[in-house]
Design a protein around this motif. Structure first.
Motif, PDB file in Angstrom:
ATOM      1  N   ARG A   1       0.864  -1.178   0.000  1.00  0.00           N
ATOM      2  CA  ARG A   1       0.000   0.000   0.000  1.00  0.00           C
ATOM      3  C   ARG A   1       0.899   1.226   0.000  1.00  0.00           C
ATOM      4  O   ARG A   1       1.450   1.613   1.030  1.00  0.00           O
ATOM      5  CB  ARG A   1      -0.919  -0.020   1.226  1.00  0.00           C
ATOM      6  N   THR A   2       1.046   1.824  -1.168  1.00  0.00           N
ATOM      7  CA  THR A   2       2.013   2.901  -1.349  1.00  0.00           C
ATOM      8  C   THR A   2       1.393   3.999  -2.212  1.00  0.00           C
ATOM      9  O   THR A   2       0.167   4.127  -2.257  1.00  0.00           O
ATOM     10  CB  THR A   2       3.304   2.333  -1.978  1.00  0.00           C
ATOM     11  N   ALA A   3       2.220   4.800  -2.867  1.00  0.00           N
ATOM     12  CA  ALA A   3       1.728   5.885  -3.712  1.00  0.00           C
ATOM     13  C   ALA A   3       2.694   6.102  -4.859  1.00  0.00           C
ATOM     14  O   ALA A   3       3.893   5.804  -4.754  1.00  0.00           O
ATOM     15  CB  ALA A   3       1.567   7.171  -2.903  1.00  0.00           C
ATOM     16  N   LEU A   4       2.173   6.617  -5.972  1.00  0.00           N
ATOM     17  CA  LEU A   4       3.009   7.008  -7.096  1.00  0.00           C
ATOM     18  C   LEU A   4       3.681   8.327  -6.754  1.00  0.00           C
ATOM     19  O   LEU A   4       3.012   9.315  -6.426  1.00  0.00           O
ATOM     20  CB  LEU A   4       2.167   7.165  -8.362  1.00  0.00           C
ATOM     21  N   SER A   5       5.007   8.355  -6.809  1.00  0.00           N
ATOM     22  CA  SER A   5       5.743   9.555  -6.400  1.00  0.00           C
ATOM     23  C   SER A   5       5.401  10.761  -7.267  1.00  0.00           C
ATOM     24  O   SER A   5       5.326  11.893  -6.774  1.00  0.00           O
ATOM     25  CB  SER A   5       7.249   9.288  -6.445  1.00  0.00           C
TER      26      SER A   5
END
Length: 381
Positions: A42-46
């Motif tokens: 569970r992350t994000a596109l930089s």
């Protein structure tokens, strides 16, 4: 007079690069890296900050984020610095490298192990080195690029056999004078299926051939037993289930000593960063423990949630045309699900796919979101 040489392409090297890139774009195969905020599922596109759940990582057991693994890496930086400074045979070896080789050998139940900087370098080293004494190298048609490149460096002729076909290997070895060599992935990286190791090793034993198996994606279940009369070397990576960076070859001690003295991708490259080696030791200790059993059981359950009984965390969803695979990947991305579209030349034309990789770090909610996103996108998983 051009002495028979072909005319130079217009524009020199700039023209060559531009034309080659134009061809890649025209084939809809242009790719670029995309940065993620961190290594959690569970992350994000930089670039945009958009939250996503990643089903694209080979961190199968989630060990890149394990506190003990991270602590081991930090401790090695404090003890040894950030880099090794040289090749192992010059002045680049540290006690942590030797400890890792001993730990890998104990983990894999072999006499010895040799540490390489990557799994790619390990395949190049072992195949090119042992291939100089082979009468023929037999390679599965779906082997990883590192195996293919290792075969190109080997001095023996390479014969590509149909996927997972021991009978074809038997014929190739029977038709070759001398000692042959057979190379195969244990788990194939784009389909997630298993090699017939028992049958391949029996064929190798019958012909006195050396078997080299790449276990990079072998993480759940138990591999087929190798025939007791088969000489085998096993290649592995530290950058997938182990959650660090590096590669290794393990097997008899005499073979390991030979690789140290002849494998060019070992001799002529700087030793792995001490932090990576220390992290790998800590991760293998976890894998070999009750906690490791729990992680594999969780991974097995997550795989079965998507495709019951599938033998690996690599779950391909074949789409066909490149455009369809890209459209499917983009449709999932709009729902916050990151699944890469795999296209030629990585896979054969007409077999473009979504490549779902499952981790023990995925939650039930993550898997439910993926299943729902596939359903809404009209994709049959």
């Amino acid at each position: 007079m051009n002495c028979g040489r072909s005319a130079r392409p217009p524009g020199g090297w700039d023209g060559i690069a531009a034309a080659a890139l134009d061809a890649i774009v025209a084939a809809n195969q242009f790719r670029q890296p995309r940065d993620l905020a961190d290594g959690n599922p569970r992350t994000a596109l930089s670039a945009t900050g958009r939250a996503v759940v990643s089903f694209a990582s080979n961190d199968y057991l989630g060990l890149t984020q394990h506190p003990a693994v991270r602590a081991a890496a930090r401790g090695a930086v404090d003890a040894y610095g950030t880099g090794s400074g040289s090749a192992r045979l010059i002045v680049g070896s540290r006690p942590v490298h030797s400890r890792l080789e001993e730990r890998i050998a104990a983990w894999r139940g072999t006499e010895a192990a040799v540490l390489f900087t990557t799994g790619y370098a390990a395949n190049l080293g072992v195949i090119a080195t042992m291939g100089r004494w082979a009468s023929v190298v037999c390679s599965d048609e779906l082997n990883h690029a590192s195996i293919i490149d290792g075969c190109r460096l080997a001095r023996a002729p390479t014969r590509v056999y149909p996927h997972c076909d021991p009978a074809a290997v038997d014929e190739l070895l029977a038709g070759s004078e001398g000692r042959g060599m057979v190379v195969s992935d244990s788990v194939f990286s784009m389909d997630g299926d298993l090699a017939p190791i028992a049958e391949l090793s029996a064929v190798c034993a019958a012909h006195g051939a050396l078997l080299i198996l790449d276990d990079a994606h072998l993480v759940v279940g138990h591999p087929d037993p190798v025939h007791p009369s088969c000489r085998v070397l096993r290649v592995g990576t530290l950058s997938k289930a182990v959650g660090s960076l590096g590669g290794f070859v393990c097997g008899p001690e005499s073979f390991a000593d030979l690789l140290v003295n002849r494998a060019r991708s070992y001799i002529f490259t700087t030793a792995a960063a001490p932090a990576a080696a220390a992290a790998a030791i800590a991760a293998i200790d976890i894998i070999d423990s009750a906690e490791g059993d729990d992680l594999r059981a969780r991974l097995r359950a997550n795989i079965d949630r998507l495709r019951p009984g599938h033998p690996s965390p690599i779950i391909p969803i074949i789409v066909g045309h490149e455009d369809h695979a890209l459209a499917a990947s983009e449709a999932l991305a709009r729902q916050g699900i990151l699944v890469p579209a795999i296209r030629p030349p990585t896979v054969p034309a007409g077999t473009s796919r979504l490549r779902v990789t499952v981790s023990a770090a995925h939650t039930r909610d993550d898997l439910d979101r993926l299943v729902e996103a596939l359903r809404e996108a009209g994709i049959d998983g």
